[in-house]
Design a protein around this motif. Structure first.
Motif, PDB file in Angstrom:
ATOM      1  N   UNK A  25      -2.201 -49.122  12.053  1.00  0.00           N
ATOM      2  CA  UNK A  25      -1.626 -49.895  13.361  1.00  0.00           C
ATOM      3  C   UNK A  25      -2.307 -49.270  14.736  1.00  0.00           C
ATOM      4  N   UNK A  26      -2.690 -49.967  15.616  1.00  0.00           N
ATOM      5  CA  UNK A  26      -3.019 -49.329  16.923  1.00  0.00           C
ATOM      6  C   UNK A  26      -2.261 -50.094  17.862  1.00  0.00           C
ATOM      7  N   UNK A  27      -1.210 -49.540  18.639  1.00  0.00           N
ATOM      8  CA  UNK A  27      -0.420 -50.101  19.747  1.00  0.00           C
ATOM      9  C   UNK A  27      -0.567 -49.110  21.009  1.00  0.00           C
ATOM     10  N   UNK A  28      -1.197 -49.768  21.841  1.00  0.00           N
ATOM     11  CA  UNK A  28      -1.459 -48.911  23.121  1.00  0.00           C
ATOM     12  C   UNK A  28      -2.401 -47.746  22.824  1.00  0.00           C
ATOM     13  N   UNK A  29      -1.591 -46.616  23.191  1.00  0.00           N
ATOM     14  CA  UNK A  29      -2.586 -45.304  23.267  1.00  0.00           C
ATOM     15  C   UNK A  29      -2.113 -44.695  22.042  1.00  0.00           C
ATOM     16  N   UNK A  30      -1.291 -45.446  20.966  1.00  0.00           N
ATOM     17  CA  UNK A  30      -0.541 -44.841  19.885  1.00  0.00           C
ATOM     18  C   UNK A  30      -1.566 -45.168  18.798  1.00  0.00           C
ATOM     19  N   UNK A  31      -1.575 -44.400  17.843  1.00  0.00           N
ATOM     20  CA  UNK A  31      -2.283 -44.839  16.426  1.00  0.00           C
ATOM     21  C   UNK A  31      -1.477 -44.305  15.451  1.00  0.00           C
ATOM     22  N   UNK A  32      -1.101 -45.407  14.307  1.00  0.00           N
ATOM     23  CA  UNK A  32      -0.270 -44.842  13.247  1.00  0.00           C
ATOM     24  C   UNK A  32      -1.336 -44.605  12.049  1.00  0.00           C
ATOM     25  N   UNK A  33      -1.022 -43.491  11.384  1.00  0.00           N
ATOM     26  CA  UNK A  33      -1.936 -43.157  10.240  1.00  0.00           C
ATOM     27  C   UNK A  33      -1.073 -43.366   8.946  1.00  0.00           C
ATOM     28  N   UNK A  34      -1.995 -43.515   7.941  1.00  0.00           N
ATOM     29  CA  UNK A  34      -1.178 -43.688   6.755  1.00  0.00           C
ATOM     30  C   UNK A  34      -1.918 -42.673   5.720  1.00  0.00           C
ATOM     31  N   UNK A  35      -1.266 -41.887   4.935  1.00  0.00           N
ATOM     32  CA  UNK A  35      -1.976 -40.573   4.115  1.00  0.00           C
ATOM     33  C   UNK A  35      -1.600 -40.980   2.798  1.00  0.00           C
ATOM     34  N   UNK A  36      -2.612 -40.749   2.040  1.00  0.00           N
ATOM     35  CA  UNK A  36      -2.624 -40.977   0.645  1.00  0.00           C
ATOM     36  C   UNK A  36      -3.372 -39.544   0.054  1.00  0.00           C
TER      37      UNK A  36
END
Length: 69
Positions: A25-36
């Protein structure tokens, strides 16, 4: 350092370590990352790992930003 551009839903794979990092997800200046990663493979935010270094003897941060035991 490798710098890549990814869009939401796209991933980067590190084949030898069997790791996939996905932009969830990208919300404004924040990026959410998922790690496998394989079971038993630790993944930490850098600031938390730096904090843990104070309590775990024998671990030190190397000049190239990789951690070794």
């Amino acid at each position: 350092m490798l710098i890549l551009t990814r869009r939401e839903g796209e991933a980067v794979v590190i084949p030898r370590a069997l790791i996939r990092v996905t932009v969830t997800r990208i919300e404004g200046n924040r990026v959410k990352l998922g790690f496998e990663a394989p079971h038993g493979f630790d993944v930490f935010r850098e600031e938390l790992l730096d904090e843990l270094q104070r309590f775990v003897p024998g671990k030190k941060k190397q000049e190239d930003d990789r951690y070794e035991q």
